[in-house]
Scaffold this active site. Structure first.
Site, PDB file in Angstrom:
ATOM      1  N   ARG A  46      26.189  62.262  68.852  1.00 12.19           N
ATOM      2  CA  ARG A  46      24.887  61.748  68.432  1.00 12.19           C
ATOM      3  C   ARG A  46      24.760  61.862  66.910  1.00 12.19           C
ATOM      4  O   ARG A  46      25.617  62.466  66.264  1.00 12.19           O
ATOM      5  CB  ARG A  46      23.753  62.516  69.129  1.00 12.19           C
ATOM      6  CG  ARG A  46      23.949  64.040  69.012  1.00 12.19           C
ATOM      7  CD  ARG A  46      22.711  64.828  68.958  1.00 12.19           C
ATOM      8  NE  ARG A  46      21.917  64.534  67.787  1.00 12.19           N
ATOM      9  CZ  ARG A  46      22.209  64.995  66.570  1.00 12.19           C
ATOM     10  NH1 ARG A  46      23.275  65.745  66.326  1.00 12.19           N
ATOM     11  NH2 ARG A  46      21.428  64.704  65.550  1.00 12.19           N
ATOM     12  N   GLY A  47      23.662  61.298  66.394  1.00 14.69           N
ATOM     13  CA  GLY A  47      23.493  61.250  64.938  1.00 14.69           C
ATOM     14  C   GLY A  47      24.104  59.929  64.466  1.00 14.69           C
ATOM     15  O   GLY A  47      25.246  59.602  64.831  1.00 14.69           O
ATOM     16  N   ALA A  48      23.339  59.168  63.680  1.00 13.31           N
ATOM     17  CA  ALA A  48      23.746  57.788  63.377  1.00 13.31           C
ATOM     18  C   ALA A  48      25.153  57.665  62.762  1.00 13.31           C
ATOM     19  O   ALA A  48      25.973  56.876  63.250  1.00 13.31           O
ATOM     20  CB  ALA A  48      22.686  57.146  62.483  1.00 13.31           C
TER      21      ALA A  48
ATOM     22  N   ARG B 125      23.172  52.855  71.825  1.00 10.56           N
ATOM     23  CA  ARG B 125      22.038  53.466  71.102  1.00 10.56           C
ATOM     24  C   ARG B 125      21.511  52.412  70.122  1.00 10.56           C
ATOM     25  O   ARG B 125      22.073  52.235  69.038  1.00 10.56           O
ATOM     26  CB  ARG B 125      22.479  54.724  70.313  1.00 10.56           C
ATOM     27  CG  ARG B 125      23.073  55.894  71.070  1.00 10.56           C
ATOM     28  CD  ARG B 125      22.109  56.779  71.854  1.00 10.56           C
ATOM     29  NE  ARG B 125      20.870  57.203  71.297  1.00 10.56           N
ATOM     30  CZ  ARG B 125      20.633  58.349  70.643  1.00 10.56           C
ATOM     31  NH1 ARG B 125      21.627  59.191  70.400  1.00 10.56           N
ATOM     32  NH2 ARG B 125      19.433  58.674  70.237  1.00 10.56           N
TER      33      ARG B 125
ATOM     34  N   GLN C 141      17.013  69.188  69.247  1.00 10.47           N
ATOM     35  CA  GLN C 141      18.182  69.170  68.351  1.00 10.47           C
ATOM     36  C   GLN C 141      18.044  70.215  67.239  1.00 10.47           C
ATOM     37  O   GLN C 141      19.043  70.714  66.723  1.00 10.47           O
ATOM     38  CB  GLN C 141      18.354  67.772  67.724  1.00 10.47           C
ATOM     39  CG  GLN C 141      18.874  66.696  68.660  1.00 10.47           C
ATOM     40  CD  GLN C 141      17.753  65.934  69.340  1.00 10.47           C
ATOM     41  OE1 GLN C 141      16.661  66.472  69.555  1.00 10.47           O
ATOM     42  NE2 GLN C 141      17.999  64.686  69.705  1.00 10.47           N
TER      43      GLN C 141
ATOM     44  N   ASP D 169      18.213  56.962  60.961  1.00  4.37           N
ATOM     45  CA  ASP D 169      19.020  56.123  61.858  1.00  4.37           C
ATOM     46  C   ASP D 169      19.092  54.687  61.393  1.00  4.37           C
ATOM     47  O   ASP D 169      20.011  53.958  61.743  1.00  4.37           O
ATOM     48  CB  ASP D 169      18.451  56.178  63.276  1.00  4.37           C
ATOM     49  CG  ASP D 169      18.747  57.527  63.882  1.00  4.37           C
ATOM     50  OD1 ASP D 169      18.018  58.483  63.579  1.00  4.37           O
ATOM     51  OD2 ASP D 169      19.758  57.632  64.602  1.00  4.37           O
TER      52      ASP D 169
ATOM     53  N   ASN E 134      13.695  57.443  61.915  1.00  5.69           N
ATOM     54  CA  ASN E 134      14.391  58.709  62.170  1.00  5.69           C
ATOM     55  C   ASN E 134      13.779  59.331  63.417  1.00  5.69           C
ATOM     56  O   ASN E 134      12.816  58.813  63.997  1.00  5.69           O
ATOM     57  CB  ASN E 134      14.290  59.649  60.962  1.00  5.69           C
ATOM     58  CG  ASN E 134      15.234  60.832  61.091  1.00  5.69           C
ATOM     59  OD1 ASN E 134      16.402  60.663  61.447  1.00  5.69           O
ATOM     60  ND2 ASN E 134      14.764  62.033  60.833  1.00  5.69           N
ATOM     61  N   LYS E 135      14.330  60.455  63.818  1.00  2.54           N
ATOM     62  CA  LYS E 135      13.906  61.131  65.039  1.00  2.54           C
ATOM     63  C   LYS E 135      12.382  61.235  65.141  1.00  2.54           C
ATOM     64  O   LYS E 135      11.703  61.557  64.151  1.00  2.54           O
ATOM     65  CB  LYS E 135      14.537  62.523  65.081  1.00  2.54           C
ATOM     66  CG  LYS E 135      14.182  63.401  66.252  1.00  2.54           C
ATOM     67  CD  LYS E 135      14.417  62.759  67.597  1.00  2.54           C
ATOM     68  CE  LYS E 135      15.852  62.306  67.786  1.00  2.54           C
ATOM     69  NZ  LYS E 135      16.030  61.440  68.983  1.00  2.54           N
TER      70      LYS E 135
END
Ligand code: MRU
Length: 334
Positions: free
Chosen positions: A31-33, A72, A182, A223, A233-234
């Site tokens: 995960r994480g762009a 995603r 996270q 992201d 973003n998140k």
């Protein structure tokens, strides 16, 4: 590393099919762009037939691209990794040089180069942020934008790793980051294992923390960044930006150029991934008649962003220096 198992266990997984990679992306094993971009670039070389059937090789390449891009939808880096390989594959096939087996090897080499470029971007943007990090600085972050989320030392956490390695004393406040935590599971683990002082807090405590003057800077990743500087973003990033403005605390977004989407004029065009209700309720506990609203990301308007820090330096998407930002964004259109 299977990030769903952290911080309890450090388990590495080997993924050999597109289905496995897509599943790992959806479940946030990876995960994480930027990390998704690297994983996608490598995965594009999977399952390609080694025979001399060019049409079959191209068909599988396109299938890989469709499946990976859909895994995603918000993280634009994923699409960048996929399209790089798709274009390369088409170019190789059109060239008539070599064979499918050698083209597959070339895709792997390009994936390695893409991964290496991400490492370099993390280092360069971290270097650009060093001027903000004095001894005793206190930084609030959200989600995990560290080494776990990239091919290198991280984006929002990269400058903190770098400053710490140079002897700068810093304290990091890590938002828990509901619902998948996270912050608690990944950011706190990543920072603590490098000896960086870190406190975790429930997301809802951020307002109190800022009101008490305990934070000097907010650092977050992204992201996808729209051409006007709006930032996805998140979920929970936007409220932090509002709070930071209210309390006069600078709010920085740190991301590589691969996170900028010049085709997206503003945040309203950014697709926001909706996640399953099971992240809030297990099937037994969800009361009947209750629906769940669980977007994975939110949009922070450009006017709340003090600067966006990339491998090319600091840009202010809003205000008198907006022109420099727009020139930079346009350079990606070429
Ligand atoms: O759903 P996730 O955990 O993949 O979300 C990750 C984030 O929102 C990160 O902040 C972003 O991808 C930047 S990572 C350098």
């Amino acid at each position: 590393m299977d990030q769903t198992q952290l911080p309890g266990a450090e388990v590495y997984v080997t993924l050999t099919t597109i289905r496995e990679v897509v599943d790992a992306m959806k479940r946030l094993v990876v995960r994480g762009a930027p990390a998704l971009g690297c994983a996608a670039a490598y995965a594009m070389a999977l399952e390609l037939p080694p025979t001399d059937n060019v049409a079959a090789w191209l068909t599988q390449l396109k299938k890989n691209a469709c499946a990976l891009e859909a895994a995603r939808p918000t993280a634009v880096n994923l699409g960048v990794g996929v399209r790089l390989q798709l274009e390369l594959g088409h170019g190789l096939a059109a060239s008539g040089q070599g064979s499918p087996a050698t083209w597959t090897k070339q895709l792997v080499q390009i994936a390695q180069a893409f991964h290496f470029a991400d490492q370099e971007s993390c280092l360069a943007l971290s270097e650009h942020a060093q001027g903000l990090l004095h001894n005793g600085v206190s930084v609030l972050t959200h989600c995990n934008a560290g080494a776990l989320a990239t091919g290198g030392i991280g984006t929002a956490l990269g400058p903190l790793h770098l400053a710490h390695s140079r002897g700068v004393k810093l304290h990091v406040y890590a938002d828990e980051t509901r619902p998948l935590r996270q912050g608690t599971r990944l950011t706190a683990w990543e920072l603590a294992r490098h000896g960086i002082a870190v406190s975790v807090l429930p997301d809802s405590a951020a307002a109190t923390l800022l009101a008490q003057g305990k934070v000097d800077l907010v650092f977050v990743g992204s992201d996808r960044i729209a051409a006007n500087g709006d930032v996805a973003n998140k979920l929970g990033t936007y409220p932090l930006a509002v709070l930071a403005q209210k309390h006069g605390i600078p709010f920085y977004v740190l991301a590589p150029g691969t996170t900028i989407d010049p085709a997206c004029p503003n945040g309203s065009c950014i697709p926001i991934e909706q996640r399953d209700a099971a992240e809030l309720y297990d099937s037994a506990s969800q009361p009947e008649g209750v629906d769940v609203f669980n977007p994975a990301f939110d949009i922070t308007p450009a006017e709340l962003v003090s600067a966006i820090i990339t491998e090319q330096g600091l840009f202010q998407p809003h205000g008198p220096h907006q022109g420099l930002w727009l020139d930079y964004v346009n350079s990606f259109k070429a």
